[in-house]
Design a protein around this motif. Structure first.
Motif, short mmCIF file in Angstrom:
data_model
loop_
_atom_site.label_atom_id
_atom_site.label_comp_id
_atom_site.label_asym_id
_atom_site.label_seq_id
_atom_site.Cartn_x
_atom_site.Cartn_y
_atom_site.Cartn_z
N GLY A 12 0.79 -1.23 0.00
CA GLY A 12 0.00 0.00 0.00
C GLY A 12 0.82 1.28 0.00
O GLY A 12 0.62 2.16 -0.86
N PRO A 13 1.78 1.43 0.93
CA PRO A 13 2.59 2.66 0.94
C PRO A 13 3.37 2.86 -0.35
O PRO A 13 3.52 4.00 -0.82
N LEU A 14 3.87 1.76 -0.95
CA LEU A 14 4.62 1.88 -2.20
C LEU A 14 3.72 2.36 -3.33
O LEU A 14 4.11 3.23 -4.12
N LEU A 15 2.50 1.83 -3.41
CA LEU A 15 1.57 2.25 -4.45
C LEU A 15 1.20 3.72 -4.30
O LEU A 15 1.09 4.45 -5.29
N ARG A 16 1.01 4.14 -3.09
CA ARG A 16 0.67 5.55 -2.85
C ARG A 16 1.82 6.46 -3.26
O ARG A 16 1.62 7.56 -3.77
#
Length: 256
Positions: A12-16
């Motif tokens: 999730g953090p990487l995609l954001r």
């Protein structure tokens, strides 16, 4: 357990960070209870972006090929889809479609969010295609609202065939829930199923601003693939004829 690890820690953090998604209308997604989130499908990244920004867990019906691929990429893809609790769907025939509907209804009976792409496959050219009626069958059978969703910019970020996404912002836009309770008990009426599906696709279209094609994406893909095969075959035949002609000319020069 692993779903939340992927969403909040690993993926999730990487995609954001990569996509910097702009979220619109997130409040339209029910905070509790069963519902279907129906969206356009422009990129492989769609499967991960939407779950990453939703507050609730969502289960997608994903094509079975995502779970059976070979090589490093295939194994990683299968691992992520299984770990995220996504459901493999065999799209090879009518009975396969019925099995997918049963799986989706089971998700809804548990009071969860079900994610589905009404087009049935990823768009190969960024346009929005005619929807299949499975989404309508499930919405009417389960008596649940349908939340339309538009992914905008994901095709440009990661079009089909591109492994590493381009770093660019995208928008994820949710529309107001669609209530089809007026069609209760009519889930076996073909005209009703088509009307419901078309309404869902129309709202997705209004949210996404895509060009619409009134054909199934899979049919258009197969037709284009057939033309490509025919073109390749014609090229091979011309090459063969040319080689034969050259041999004949050479033989005539040498008196063969």
């Amino acid at each position: 357990m692993f779903y939340h690890l992927l969403k909040y820690v690993l993926l999730g953090p990487l995609l954001r960070l990569v996509f910097r998604p702009r979220i619109e209308g997130l409040g339209h997604v029910p905070a509790a209870g069963p519902a279907i989130v129906a969206g356009n499908h422009l990129s492989f990244s769609d499967h991960f972006l939407m779950p990453a920004i939703l507050r609730r867990r969502i289960t997608f019906l994903a094509k079975a090929e995502y779970f059976t691929g070979g090589g490093v990429k295939g194994r990683l893809t299968a691992f992520f889809f299984r770990s995220a609790g996504q459901i493999p769907v065999d799209r090879s025939g009518k009975e396969a479609g019925q099995a997918a509907i049963r799986e989706g209804l089971e998700v809804l009976r548990r009071g969860e969010l079900l994610g589905i792409y009404p087009e049935g496959t990823r768009s190969h050219d960024g346009r929005l295609y005619k929807g299949k009626v499975g989404v309508a069958v499930m919405a009417l059978t389960a008596g649940v609202p349908v939340v339309p969703c538009a992914m905008i910019g994901t095709f440009e970020a990661q079009p089909p065939g591109r492994v590493v996404p381009r770093i660019r912002p995208v928008t994820i836009r949710f529309g107001e829930p669609l209530d089809f309770s007026r069609y209760a008990g009519m889930e076996h009426e073909k005209a009703v199923l088509r009307a419901v599906t078309d309404e869902i696709i129309y709202v997705i279209l209004s949210l996404s601003g895509q060009e619409y094609v009134d054909e199934y994406a899979a049919v258009v893909k197969e037709r284009q693939a057939g033309r490509a095969r025919g073109s390749a075959g014609s090229h091979r035949r011309r090459s063969t004829d040319l080689r034969r002609a050259r041999k004949t000319r050479t033989g005539h020069r040498h008196g063969v």
